[in-house]
Structure formats: structure tokens, C-alpha cells
Design a protein around this motif. Structure first.
Motif, PDB file in Angstrom:
ATOM      1  N   PHE A  47       3.155  27.767 -13.374  1.00 19.31           N
ATOM      2  CA  PHE A  47       2.310  26.654 -13.818  1.00 19.31           C
ATOM      3  C   PHE A  47       2.748  25.349 -13.168  1.00 19.31           C
ATOM      4  O   PHE A  47       1.908  24.554 -12.715  1.00 19.31           O
ATOM      5  N   LEU A  48       4.078  25.134 -13.108  1.00 20.21           N
ATOM      6  CA  LEU A  48       4.583  23.898 -12.491  1.00 20.21           C
ATOM      7  C   LEU A  48       4.189  23.821 -11.020  1.00 20.21           C
ATOM      8  O   LEU A  48       3.633  22.809 -10.561  1.00 20.21           O
ATOM      9  N   LEU A  49       4.467  24.910 -10.284  1.00 21.00           N
ATOM     10  CA  LEU A  49       4.150  24.890  -8.856  1.00 21.00           C
ATOM     11  C   LEU A  49       2.643  24.809  -8.628  1.00 21.00           C
ATOM     12  O   LEU A  49       2.178  24.095  -7.732  1.00 21.00           O
ATOM     13  N   GLY A  50       1.873  25.537  -9.446  1.00 23.99           N
ATOM     14  CA  GLY A  50       0.421  25.508  -9.285  1.00 23.99           C
ATOM     15  C   GLY A  50      -0.155  24.130  -9.525  1.00 23.99           C
ATOM     16  O   GLY A  50      -1.010  23.650  -8.759  1.00 23.99           O
ATOM     17  N   SER A  51       0.310  23.472 -10.593  1.00 25.72           N
ATOM     18  CA  SER A  51      -0.209  22.129 -10.887  1.00 25.72           C
ATOM     19  C   SER A  51       0.217  21.131  -9.816  1.00 25.72           C
ATOM     20  O   SER A  51      -0.569  20.249  -9.436  1.00 25.72           O
ATOM     21  N   MET A  52       1.453  21.283  -9.297  1.00 24.33           N
ATOM     22  CA  MET A  52       1.911  20.364  -8.267  1.00 24.33           C
ATOM     23  C   MET A  52       1.133  20.566  -6.961  1.00 24.33           C
ATOM     24  O   MET A  52       0.715  19.603  -6.315  1.00 24.33           O
ATOM     25  N   VAL A  53       0.930  21.828  -6.589  1.00 25.18           N
ATOM     26  CA  VAL A  53       0.221  22.094  -5.330  1.00 25.18           C
ATOM     27  C   VAL A  53      -1.236  21.673  -5.422  1.00 25.18           C
ATOM     28  O   VAL A  53      -1.775  21.026  -4.518  1.00 25.18           O
ATOM     29  N   SER A  54      -1.879  22.007  -6.564  1.00 24.97           N
ATOM     30  CA  SER A  54      -3.301  21.639  -6.696  1.00 24.97           C
ATOM     31  C   SER A  54      -3.485  20.126  -6.746  1.00 24.97           C
ATOM     32  O   SER A  54      -4.478  19.600  -6.240  1.00 24.97           O
ATOM     33  N   GLY A  55      -2.518  19.433  -7.384  1.00 21.91           N
ATOM     34  CA  GLY A  55      -2.647  17.977  -7.466  1.00 21.91           C
ATOM     35  C   GLY A  55      -2.149  17.251  -6.234  1.00 21.91           C
ATOM     36  O   GLY A  55      -2.582  16.123  -5.966  1.00 21.91           O
ATOM     37  N   GLY A  56      -1.212  17.877  -5.508  1.00 22.10           N
ATOM     38  CA  GLY A  56      -0.609  17.163  -4.394  1.00 22.10           C
ATOM     39  C   GLY A  56      -1.162  17.501  -3.030  1.00 22.10           C
ATOM     40  O   GLY A  56      -0.868  16.794  -2.056  1.00 22.10           O
ATOM     41  N   ILE A  57      -1.972  18.556  -2.952  1.00 20.72           N
ATOM     42  CA  ILE A  57      -2.486  18.930  -1.638  1.00 20.72           C
ATOM     43  C   ILE A  57      -3.375  17.831  -1.063  1.00 20.72           C
ATOM     44  O   ILE A  57      -3.440  17.633   0.155  1.00 20.72           O
ATOM     45  N   GLY A  58      -4.051  17.099  -1.974  1.00 19.52           N
ATOM     46  CA  GLY A  58      -4.880  15.991  -1.496  1.00 19.52           C
ATOM     47  C   GLY A  58      -4.070  14.837  -0.931  1.00 19.52           C
ATOM     48  O   GLY A  58      -4.583  14.043  -0.140  1.00 19.52           O
ATOM     49  N   GLY A  59      -2.795  14.730  -1.338  1.00 18.13           N
ATOM     50  CA  GLY A  59      -1.961  13.650  -0.826  1.00 18.13           C
ATOM     51  C   GLY A  59      -1.604  13.819   0.637  1.00 18.13           C
ATOM     52  O   GLY A  59      -1.236  12.846   1.302  1.00 18.13           O
ATOM     53  N   PHE A  60      -1.675  15.055   1.133  1.00 20.50           N
ATOM     54  CA  PHE A  60      -1.394  15.290   2.548  1.00 20.50           C
ATOM     55  C   PHE A  60      -2.643  15.134   3.411  1.00 20.50           C
ATOM     56  O   PHE A  60      -2.570  15.377   4.618  1.00 20.50           O
ATOM     57  N   GLN A  61      -3.758  14.792   2.784  1.00 19.18           N
ATOM     58  CA  GLN A  61      -4.999  14.605   3.529  1.00 19.18           C
ATOM     59  C   GLN A  61      -5.456  13.157   3.401  1.00 19.18           C
ATOM     60  O   GLN A  61      -5.024  12.428   2.504  1.00 19.18           O
ATOM     61  N   ARG A  62      -6.319  12.763   4.272  1.00 19.25           N
ATOM     62  CA  ARG A  62      -6.866  11.408   4.206  1.00 19.25           C
ATOM     63  C   ARG A  62      -8.302  11.427   4.707  1.00 19.25           C
ATOM     64  O   ARG A  62      -8.694  12.300   5.494  1.00 19.25           O
ATOM     65  N   THR A  63      -9.043  10.460   4.200  1.00 21.24           N
ATOM     66  CA  THR A  63     -10.406  10.256   4.673  1.00 21.24           C
ATOM     67  C   THR A  63     -10.402   9.092   5.653  1.00 21.24           C
ATOM     68  O   THR A  63      -9.827   8.037   5.362  1.00 21.24           O
ATOM     69  N   GLN A  64     -10.996   9.283   6.798  1.00 18.60           N
ATOM     70  CA  GLN A  64     -11.008   8.233   7.807  1.00 18.60           C
ATOM     71  C   GLN A  64     -12.425   8.025   8.341  1.00 18.60           C
ATOM     72  O   GLN A  64     -13.238   8.956   8.351  1.00 18.60           O
ATOM     73  N   VAL A  65     -12.688   6.793   8.716  1.00 14.64           N
ATOM     74  CA  VAL A  65     -14.002   6.444   9.266  1.00 14.64           C
ATOM     75  C   VAL A  65     -13.806   5.945  10.698  1.00 14.64           C
ATOM     76  O   VAL A  65     -12.764   5.375  11.041  1.00 14.64           O
ATOM     77  N   LYS A  66     -14.793   6.202  11.503  1.00 16.20           N
ATOM     78  CA  LYS A  66     -14.733   5.786  12.904  1.00 16.20           C
ATOM     79  C   LYS A  66     -15.290   4.365  13.003  1.00 16.20           C
ATOM     80  O   LYS A  66     -16.485   4.130  12.780  1.00 16.20           O
ATOM     81  N   LEU A  67     -14.413   3.425  13.311  1.00 10.55           N
ATOM     82  CA  LEU A  67     -14.773   2.006  13.378  1.00 10.55           C
ATOM     83  C   LEU A  67     -14.885   1.571  14.836  1.00 10.55           C
ATOM     84  O   LEU A  67     -13.925   1.704  15.608  1.00 10.55           O
ATOM     85  N   SER A  68     -16.040   1.051  15.186  1.00  7.96           N
ATOM     86  CA  SER A  68     -16.262   0.573  16.552  1.00  7.96           C
ATOM     87  C   SER A  68     -15.944  -0.916  16.628  1.00  7.96           C
ATOM     88  O   SER A  68     -16.468  -1.718  15.840  1.00  7.96           O
ATOM     89  N   ILE A  69     -15.050  -1.276  17.548  1.00  5.65           N
ATOM     90  CA  ILE A  69     -14.611  -2.664  17.697  1.00  5.65           C
ATOM     91  C   ILE A  69     -14.804  -3.100  19.143  1.00  5.65           C
ATOM     92  O   ILE A  69     -14.345  -2.422  20.070  1.00  5.65           O
ATOM     93  N   ASP A  70     -15.462  -4.239  19.315  1.00  6.62           N
ATOM     94  CA  ASP A  70     -15.645  -4.811  20.653  1.00  6.62           C
ATOM     95  C   ASP A  70     -14.507  -5.805  20.894  1.00  6.62           C
ATOM     96  O   ASP A  70     -14.613  -6.992  20.579  1.00  6.62           O
ATOM     97  N   PHE A  71     -13.398  -5.306  21.429  1.00 12.38           N
ATOM     98  CA  PHE A  71     -12.218  -6.146  21.629  1.00 12.38           C
ATOM     99  C   PHE A  71     -12.472  -7.251  22.643  1.00 12.38           C
ATOM    100  O   PHE A  71     -11.914  -8.345  22.544  1.00 12.38           O
ATOM    101  N   GLU A  72     -13.329  -6.972  23.632  1.00 16.41           N
ATOM    102  CA  GLU A  72     -13.558  -7.986  24.675  1.00 16.41           C
ATOM    103  C   GLU A  72     -14.211  -9.223  24.084  1.00 16.41           C
ATOM    104  O   GLU A  72     -13.862 -10.356  24.429  1.00 16.41           O
ATOM    105  N   SER A  73     -15.159  -9.017  23.149  1.00 17.99           N
ATOM    106  CA  SER A  73     -15.812 -10.181  22.545  1.00 17.99           C
ATOM    107  C   SER A  73     -14.885 -10.899  21.566  1.00 17.99           C
ATOM    108  O   SER A  73     -15.025 -12.101  21.330  1.00 17.99           O
ATOM    109  N   LEU A  74     -13.942 -10.165  20.982  1.00 16.83           N
ATOM    110  CA  LEU A  74     -13.005 -10.800  20.045  1.00 16.83           C
ATOM    111  C   LEU A  74     -12.055 -11.744  20.774  1.00 16.83           C
ATOM    112  O   LEU A  74     -11.667 -12.787  20.221  1.00 16.83           O
TER     113      LEU A  74
END
Length: 419
Positions: A47-74
Motif C-alpha cells: 500500500f505504501l509503495l503503491g500510493s507513493m508510486v501512483s502519487g509521485g509518478i506525475g512528479g517526474f513528468q511535466r507539461t510544456q508548451v512550445k513558445l515562439s519568440i522573435d529574438f531579433e525584434s526584441l
């Protein structure tokens, strides 16, 4: 005087048969209770390992978005020489990159662009500039961490507004979820999307090095003296009883000792690995002494007698014969003591190692924190992102402890002498 002849036991008698049945029934009950204890322990562990793995597996993942930046104009005021110097991060930060990233998010994702990216998204852009300064003259698309709301919506637990943003970004193929390598390379932060475990892990390693360097030689030499050289009198008995009692003292008492002596009297730097290591060394030293004495005591006396018989000195007997044979037991006790020290939190809280440390320590006197304290700090946060990071950090700590125990088993089997 002649005694009466003993009557032979009648095993077919009813009373004797009832006693035998009761004895067998008691044995079956005892065996069943043992089996239930094993099953219950396994269920709790699963139970301990199952709850830790099910709750912590999301901590090793991340959601990322592709951001377009025009550095030359900046036209960020950064030169190539600044990017190659030791103060590159400071130069990029001072060029207004954080504000430029926010403006780029608004331009890319609309008026609610600030809600899409994490507060620490500009750090990812900074790292991209350092890795390839040529992008300052181009328009580049960089994967940056999404905000906590967007990350929760990506996992199906966000608000309706955030889920609508996620649906729009998915339609444009600008959002994705994957492994989060930054979790193992960054230190603590206020944004759950930017926190990492490396700062606490490095602090733990440095603290354990100090603990081992202090506790192991003193503990082993104490065990050798008490077992091989100390006279048997009341003073020796008093020392032995004191060591046994010290092994059972609550860990927070050692924290108070470190606070009063190391910080108050000697003025050592607060919340540093050297202070934490010294405090934990005081805590596990009795464990090493007891394990060392038991291992030395288990060496057969004939080994000592044979060595002395061929002319070896007392110190040659100890270092050439007794200690090599007792080494597996000493190492096993030491590593188990180190594993206990790694999981301790109370004494480190007393000496101030619960501070917010945003960068990994570079030396033994730099401010640092350790894995258990980092888990304790994150567990106080209410954000869902920190909940997942807490479970992920617990998994890292468990893996660390399992690795240390596996090392203890290997060393015991590697150096064990079978008689």
C-alpha cells in the motif's frame, strides 16, 4: 528405598489424545498468526509503495508548451562576450528577458498568455540562449514549462477555463507532456513547475560524507579499544551502558546538542552540511560502536591465539587478523546507521536546515538542505504540483535508502568469511 515403577504412557488414552490435539491446534494457530503477520506487513508495504508510486509518478513528468519568440525584434542588450563569461546568467536576467518572455507568451497565446506558461519559463529560455547564442538573431520556438493550472488541466483535474486553453493548444499541437529532466538538475523554487531535487540530493551527499568521515573512524577505534584493550572494571561497564543508552536517545536530543554546542559554542555556519554531518555523526556513532563490538567479539579467539603464538604484536593481531574478519559486520552496521541518518529530519530541523535554498551548495560551509527536510517543506505546500513533487522526492529517497541497503548486503557477502 525403591521407587514405584513408572507407568508407560498410553498414547491411545482419550485424555492423552485430547492433549495431543490441543497441542497440534496451538501449533497451527501459531503458524497461522505468523503467516497473517507476514501478509499484513506485505500489504502495508505494498500500500505504501503503491500510493507513493501512483502519487509521485506525475512528479517526474511535466507539461510544456512550445513558445515562439522573435529574438531579433526584441533586441536584447546582450553581447557574445557576456554570454561566455561567468556572469552570463546575471547578464541575461538583467537584459529584461523575463518580461520579454511574458510579452512573447501574450503574443503567441492571446491575452491569457501569462496563464499558460510557468513563472520560471524564462529560465528555460535563458538556458536555450546560453546553449546557442545564435538564436538571438532568429525567431525560435522553445519548449517552456506550463503553468500549474495548465498542467492540472492537462491531467484532467483543472478548471474549465484552463481545460479550454489546453484544448485550444492541443488543437494547435503546441502542448505536450513528457519526462522532466529538470527535476533532477534544479534546486528548490517557489513555482512547482521549476523545482528540482538536485540541491537537496547534493546537500544529503555532502552531509553523509561528513557523517561517515567523523563517525566511522571514531566508532571503529572505540569498538576496538573497548573489546581488545579496555580492562574489565566498573568504569568500562559504565561506558558500555552509556553507549547502549545513547543508541536509544531520541534523535531530536542530538539536534538540541548540535544547536547548543556546534552553533552556540563553536559558532559554525548555520544550516551547512558540516554542521548537519557532525550532528548526525554524534547520533549514529553509538550504533557503529555496538555493531563493531559485536563483529569483533564474533571473531574466534583461536585467530588471536594463533597470531600471538607465532610472534605477532597486539596491534598486528588487531589490524592484520581481527579487523579484516570483522569488517563485514562493521560495514553492515555502519551503512545501516548511515541509512538511518539519511532519513532523519528532527535533528536537522533544529540546526536550521529547513531554510529555503534556491541553489545547490558549492562547499561544506554553504547553506544547504537535505532530502527529508526538502520533503517536509514541500509537504506544507497546498499546490497540487508540490503534492506530486513531494511523492516523487519520497521515491528518490526510498531509492537512495534501498541502494545503501543493497550496498550493505553486497559488502557483507563480499568480505564474509565462512568457517
Amino acid at each position: 528405598m525403591n521407587s514405584a515403577p513408572r507407568t508407560p504412557t498410553d498414547w491411545r488414552d482419550n485424555a492423552m489424545q485430547r492433549r495431543i490435539r490441543r497441542r497440534y491446534a496451538a501449533e497451527r494457530r501459531f503458524r497461522l498468526m505468523g503467516l497473517l503477520a507476514v501478509v499484513l506487513s506485505g500489504a502495508f508495504l505494498a500500500f505504501l509503495l503503491g500510493s507513493m508510486v501512483s502519487g509521485g509518478i506525475g512528479g517526474f513528468q511535466r507539461t510544456q508548451v512550445k513558445l515562439s519568440i522573435d529574438f531579433e525584434s526584441l533586441a536584447l542588450p546582450i553581447t557574445r562576450a557576456q554570454l561566455q563569461g561567468p556572469g552570463a546568467d546575471l547578464a541575461i536576467s538583467g537584459a529584461g528577458l523575463q518580461g520579454a518572455v511574458s510579452s512573447a507568451a501574450v503574443a503567441a497565446f492571446g491575452p491569457d498568455g501569462d496563464r499558460v506558461i510557468a513563472d520560471a519559463a524564462w529560465l528555460k529560455v535563458r538556458d536555450a540562449i546560453r546553449a546557442d547564442p545564435a538564436i538571438l538573431r532568429t525567431r525560435a520556438a522553445i519548449d517552456v514549462p506550463a503553468s500549474t493550472d495548465i498542467d492540472a488541466a492537462m491531467r484532467g483535474t483543472g478548471s474549465p477555463e484552463a481545460e479550454a486553453i489546453v484544448a485550444r493548444l492541443e488543437g494547435l499541437r503546441l502542448i505536450s507532456t513528457g519526462f522532466n529532466p529538470d527535476f533532477f538538475t534544479r534546486a528548490d523554487a517557489t513555482d512547482p513547475g521549476a523545482v528540482g531535487i538536485w540541491g537537496a540530493l547534493k546537500g544529503s551527499l555532502m552531509t553523509m560524507l561528513v557523517t561517515l568521515a567523523i563517525a566511522f573512524p571514531i566508532g571503529v577505534l572505540s569498538a576496538v579499544y573497548l573489546e581488545e584493550y579496555a580492562p574489565r572494571n566498573r568504569w568500562t561497564d559504565l561506558i558500555e551502558v552509556s553507549i547502549n543508552n545513547l543508541a536509544a536517545v531520541p534523535s531530536i536530543i542530538f539536534g538540541l546538542l548540535g544547536l547548543a554546542v556546534l552553533l552556540g559554542t563553536f559558532g559554525l555556519p548555520r544550516s551547512a552540511p558540516i554542521v548537519g554531518g557532525l550532528t548526525l555523526a554524534l547520533m549514529i556513532m553509538p550504533v557503529i560502536v555496538i555493531a563493531g563490538r559485536n563483529a569483533i567479539k564474533a571473531v574466534p579467539p583461536s585467530i588471536r591465539d594463533a597470531a600471538l603464538g607465532i610472534g605477532a604484536s597486539r596491534i598486528q593481531v588487531v589490524f592484520h587478523h581481527v579487523l579484516p574478519i570483522a569488517l563485514p559486520g562493521i560495514l553492515t552496521g555502519t551503512i545501516i546507521g548511515m541509512a538511518r541518518a539519511l532519513g532523519e529530519t528532527a535533528p536537522l530541523l533544529m540546526i536550521g536546515m529547513r531554510a529555503f535554498i534556491a541553489s545547490p551548495p558549492q562547499g561544506f560551509t554553504d547553506p544547504a538542505t537535505v532530502l527529508p527536510v526538502q520533503i517536509f517543506l514541500w509537504s506544507d505546500e497546498v499546490s497540487q504540483g508540490f503534492v506530486e513533487k513531494t511523492s516523487a522526492a519520497i521515491l528518490v529517497l526510498l531509492a537512495f535508502l534501498l541502494a545503501m541497503n543493497a550496498l550493505a548486503i553486497y559488502l557483507r557477502n563480499r568480505f564474509e568469511t565462512r568457517w
